[in-house]
Design a protein around this motif. Sequence first.
Motif, PDB file in Angstrom:
ATOM      1  N   PRO A 139       0.816  -1.221   0.000  1.00 17.13           N
ATOM      2  CA  PRO A 139       0.000   0.000   0.000  1.00 17.13           C
ATOM      3  C   PRO A 139       0.845   1.265   0.000  1.00 17.13           C
ATOM      4  O   PRO A 139       0.426   2.299  -0.522  1.00 17.13           O
ATOM      5  N   ARG A 144       1.856   1.751  -3.517  1.00 18.17           N
ATOM      6  CA  ARG A 144       0.694   2.240  -4.266  1.00 18.17           C
ATOM      7  C   ARG A 144       0.486   3.726  -4.020  1.00 18.17           C
ATOM      8  O   ARG A 144       0.149   4.476  -4.935  1.00 18.17           O
ATOM      9  N   LYS A 145       0.685   4.161  -2.793  1.00 20.73           N
ATOM     10  CA  LYS A 145       0.532   5.577  -2.465  1.00 20.73           C
ATOM     11  C   LYS A 145       1.439   6.424  -3.354  1.00 20.73           C
ATOM     12  O   LYS A 145       1.018   7.445  -3.908  1.00 20.73           O
ATOM     13  N   VAL A 195       0.103   6.418  -6.954  1.00 21.89           N
ATOM     14  CA  VAL A 195      -1.030   7.330  -7.107  1.00 21.89           C
ATOM     15  C   VAL A 195      -0.527   8.764  -7.244  1.00 21.89           C
ATOM     16  O   VAL A 195      -1.009   9.527  -8.085  1.00 21.89           O
ATOM     17  N   CYS A 235      -5.644   4.986   0.001  1.00 20.02           N
ATOM     18  CA  CYS A 235      -4.828   3.787  -0.192  1.00 20.02           C
ATOM     19  C   CYS A 235      -4.923   2.859   1.016  1.00 20.02           C
ATOM     20  O   CYS A 235      -4.929   1.628   0.858  1.00 20.02           O
ATOM     21  N   TYR A 278      -6.428  -0.890   0.995  1.00 15.46           N
ATOM     22  CA  TYR A 278      -5.592  -2.013   1.440  1.00 15.46           C
ATOM     23  C   TYR A 278      -6.333  -2.875   2.455  1.00 15.46           C
ATOM     24  O   TYR A 278      -6.243  -4.108   2.418  1.00 15.46           O
ATOM     25  N   GLU A 317     -12.173   6.231  -4.949  1.00 16.71           N
ATOM     26  CA  GLU A 317     -11.655   5.081  -5.692  1.00 16.71           C
ATOM     27  C   GLU A 317     -11.938   5.168  -7.181  1.00 16.71           C
ATOM     28  O   GLU A 317     -11.322   4.457  -7.969  1.00 16.71           O
ATOM     29  N   MET A 332      -6.416   5.971  -8.905  1.00 17.14           N
ATOM     30  CA  MET A 332      -6.707   4.794  -8.087  1.00 17.14           C
ATOM     31  C   MET A 332      -7.020   3.584  -8.944  1.00 17.14           C
ATOM     32  O   MET A 332      -6.600   2.458  -8.646  1.00 17.14           O
TER      33      MET A 332
END
Length: 200
Positions: A10, A13-14, A17, A160, A164, A189, A194
């Motif tokens: 996560p 992913r942050k 993004v 995020c 998660y 989302e 996202m």
Amino acid sequence: MKLLTGPTSPFARKVAVVLHELGMTDDVEMQVVTTTPIKTDPEVAAANPLGKIPALIREGGGALYDSRVICRFLNAQADGTLYPQAHEWEVLTLEATGDAIMDAGIAMIYEARMRPEDKQWDGWLEAQWSKVERAMDALEARWISHLSGRLDMGQIAVACALSYIDFRQGHREWRSARPQLVAWHAKFEERPSMQATKPE
């Protein structure tokens, strides 16, 4: 620049993004690595002595690590507005809240996957889940107006984090007592950033 990342992290992913929101996806090569707290990938260890992802390897500069440092750096590189000065401390606190939810969620996964079954502790798992629930309660009670404002780093971190929890702890029910947070998260989302970074 090169980002050492993982498909389900996560924190990685942050950062991804943020790259999408800042229009920087073409500026950073994404290199997927496999690393764990028990067996650290050598390239990750070379970039981050703590052995964690994400890590951003800069051309002609030292590697940056910890997603908060990387996101702040990328925002500065792009002259972005993800850390508005007028609400800086609120944004940083909200980002810390999102990161703490991720930390607790990851701790739960590690307990189940990294420890031998006879050494796993249900009390530890429930203590981590209690942290998640307290953070969600605070978001529902105190942060909805901020979450609904102009895009900033706090919103990205929280989104995020909630995604998660859905991804790894989808069997746990967190929505019924937090309708405002649920509605906000569902809308957030839908953002292209996202959608483009959903874990497989």
